[in-house]
Design a protein around this motif. Structure first.
Motif, short mmCIF file in Angstrom:
data_model
loop_
_atom_site.label_atom_id
_atom_site.label_comp_id
_atom_site.label_asym_id
_atom_site.label_seq_id
_atom_site.Cartn_x
_atom_site.Cartn_y
_atom_site.Cartn_z
N PRO A 1 26.54 36.27 53.14
CA PRO A 1 25.28 35.73 53.67
C PRO A 1 24.40 36.88 54.17
O PRO A 1 24.89 37.82 54.77
CB PRO A 1 25.73 34.84 54.83
N GLY A 2 23.12 36.81 53.85
CA GLY A 2 22.20 37.88 54.25
C GLY A 2 22.24 39.08 53.30
O GLY A 2 21.50 40.04 53.50
N GLY A 3 23.09 39.02 52.26
CA GLY A 3 23.24 40.14 51.33
C GLY A 3 22.03 40.33 50.43
O GLY A 3 21.18 39.44 50.30
N LEU A 4 21.97 41.50 49.81
CA LEU A 4 20.79 41.91 49.02
C LEU A 4 21.12 42.10 47.55
O LEU A 4 22.20 42.59 47.21
CB LEU A 4 20.28 43.26 49.55
N VAL A 5 20.18 41.72 46.70
CA VAL A 5 20.28 42.00 45.26
C VAL A 5 18.94 42.59 44.83
O VAL A 5 17.90 41.98 45.07
CB VAL A 5 20.51 40.72 44.42
N VAL A 6 18.97 43.76 44.21
CA VAL A 6 17.75 44.30 43.60
C VAL A 6 17.96 44.38 42.10
O VAL A 6 18.99 44.89 41.63
CB VAL A 6 17.38 45.68 44.18
N ILE A 7 17.00 43.85 41.34
CA ILE A 7 17.06 43.93 39.88
C ILE A 7 15.91 44.82 39.41
O ILE A 7 14.74 44.57 39.74
CB ILE A 7 16.96 42.54 39.22
N ASP A 8 16.26 45.85 38.67
CA ASP A 8 15.25 46.80 38.20
C ASP A 8 14.57 46.29 36.92
O ASP A 8 15.07 45.36 36.27
CB ASP A 8 15.91 48.17 37.96
N ASP A 9 13.48 46.94 36.55
CA ASP A 9 12.77 46.63 35.30
C ASP A 9 12.47 45.14 35.17
O ASP A 9 12.73 44.50 34.15
CB ASP A 9 13.60 47.09 34.08
N THR B 1 7.91 47.09 39.32
CA THR B 1 8.94 46.99 38.27
C THR B 1 10.31 46.61 38.80
O THR B 1 11.30 46.77 38.08
CB THR B 1 9.09 48.33 37.54
N ALA B 2 10.39 46.15 40.02
CA ALA B 2 11.71 45.75 40.55
C ALA B 2 11.52 44.61 41.54
O ALA B 2 10.49 44.52 42.21
CB ALA B 2 12.39 46.94 41.23
N VAL B 3 12.54 43.77 41.62
CA VAL B 3 12.51 42.63 42.54
C VAL B 3 13.73 42.70 43.46
O VAL B 3 14.86 42.83 42.98
CB VAL B 3 12.52 41.29 41.76
N GLY B 4 13.49 42.62 44.75
CA GLY B 4 14.57 42.62 45.74
C GLY B 4 14.69 41.24 46.34
O GLY B 4 13.69 40.66 46.80
N LEU B 5 15.90 40.69 46.34
CA LEU B 5 16.13 39.35 46.89
C LEU B 5 17.16 39.42 48.01
O LEU B 5 18.06 40.27 47.98
CB LEU B 5 16.65 38.41 45.80
N ARG B 6 16.99 38.50 48.96
CA ARG B 6 17.95 38.42 50.06
C ARG B 6 18.55 37.02 50.08
O ARG B 6 17.83 36.03 49.92
CB ARG B 6 17.25 38.69 51.39
N ARG B 7 19.85 36.96 50.26
CA ARG B 7 20.50 35.66 50.39
C ARG B 7 20.29 35.14 51.80
O ARG B 7 20.35 35.90 52.76
CB ARG B 7 22.00 35.84 50.14
N ALA B 8 20.00 33.88 51.91
CA ALA B 8 19.83 33.30 53.24
C ALA B 8 21.09 33.55 54.06
O ALA B 8 22.20 33.65 53.50
CB ALA B 8 19.56 31.81 53.11
N ALA B 9 20.91 33.66 55.37
CA ALA B 9 22.05 33.96 56.23
C ALA B 9 23.14 32.91 56.03
O ALA B 9 24.32 33.20 56.08
CB ALA B 9 21.60 34.02 57.67
N ARG B 10 22.74 31.65 55.83
CA ARG B 10 23.68 30.59 55.46
C ARG B 10 23.10 29.88 54.28
O ARG B 10 21.99 29.38 54.34
CB ARG B 10 23.85 29.58 56.60
N SER B 11 23.83 29.84 53.16
CA SER B 11 23.29 29.14 52.02
C SER B 11 24.43 28.50 51.24
O SER B 11 25.57 28.96 51.30
CB SER B 11 22.53 30.10 51.10
N PRO B 12 24.13 27.43 50.52
CA PRO B 12 25.18 26.81 49.71
C PRO B 12 25.59 27.74 48.59
O PRO B 12 24.74 28.47 48.09
CB PRO B 12 24.49 25.57 49.12
#
Ligand SMILES: C[S@@+](CC[C@H](N)C(=O)[O-])C[C@H]1O[C@@H](n2cnc3c(N)ncnc32)[C@H](O)[C@@H]1O
Length: 225
Positions: A173-181, A213-224
């Protein structure tokens, strides 16, 4: 007449946009975006930093592996970089030898993420290439040899979607994902994250930061999951 000439030039520039983005002339690369996002997390970060798609060529705009390893070490995070090509994994192993807690794994990134059982706090996805028409024969041969496939945009999007699916089950929870290009197109996205970004947005993630050219996403602190 002047107006229609201008429209035609603008139309051609628009057609060149994907190539221009991929050549990375005007943008912040995904690994820098991820490092900026890590800076926004307060306190120690529990979990691994994983890179999928290790440094292949040491040219401007690449070189993410040691930069991310350094960022992870600074925050006390273990770091793993994953690549399907053993030559890139060997290079990464050598480059990471001075970084405590860092290692390189030779595997398909989507398989690695699906099987990894440690906590993952942040991920950089910059793997299966888009088909921009400028890949060397050597590079195309590596895809055939190690993945048994050609470089296509469909395979690229599918691979990053498979990684996203694995992350919904794995990221803390709260973790990050960045996808390039990856960039916005119409109501959606194009590039490596064309299907992965919409998938994550409907599975408990929100956009935290974007460059051209990149998108950074964060997971909600609590998510299904
Ligand atoms: C654009 S390069 C990565 C560049 C690197 N992130 C950097 O900035 O230095 C893409 C890498 O993804 C790797 N790759 C392609 N498909 C893969 C897959 N399914 N799993 C793991 N690695 C993959 C390629 O071998 C290549 O090294």
């Amino acid at each position: 007449m002047i107006k229609s000439a201008a429209r035609s030039i603008l139309g051609r520039l628009h057609m060149l946009e994907p190539a221009r983005r991929l050549l990375g002339r005007s943008t912040e690369h995904g690994h820098s975006l991820l490092i900026r996002l890590l800076d926004t997390m307060s306190g120690p970060i529990d979990g691994y930093l994983v890179e999928v798609g290790s440094t292949r060529e040491k040219i401007p705009g690449q070189g993410s592996t040691v930069l991310l390893a350094g960022a992870a070490a600074k925050r006390g995070m273990p770091f793993i970089t994953v690549d399907m090509d053993p030559a890139n994994t060997d290079q990464a192993s050598r480059d990471l030898s001075g970084y405590e807690g860092a290692s390189a794994v030779n595997a398909k990134g989507e398989d690695f993420l699906a099987a990894f059982d440690g906590p993952i706090a942040a991920v950089y996805l910059d793997a299966f290439d888009l088909d921009h028409g400028h890949h060397s024969q050597y590079r195309l041969d590596r895809y055939r040899r190690y993945l048994g496939t050609d470089v296509t945009n469909e395979a690229c999007a599918q691979m990053h979607l498979d990684c996203a699916r694995a992350l919904v089950a794995r990221l803390v929870p709260g973790g990050l994902v960045v996808i390039d290009d990856t960039w916005p197109q119409g109501a959606g996205f194009a590039g490596k994250g064309a299907t992965a970004v919409p998938y994550l947005l409907t599975h408990g993630f929100e956009i935290a930061l974007r460059s051209r050219t990149a998108v950074g996403l964060r997971r909600a602190a609590r998510s299904p999951s």
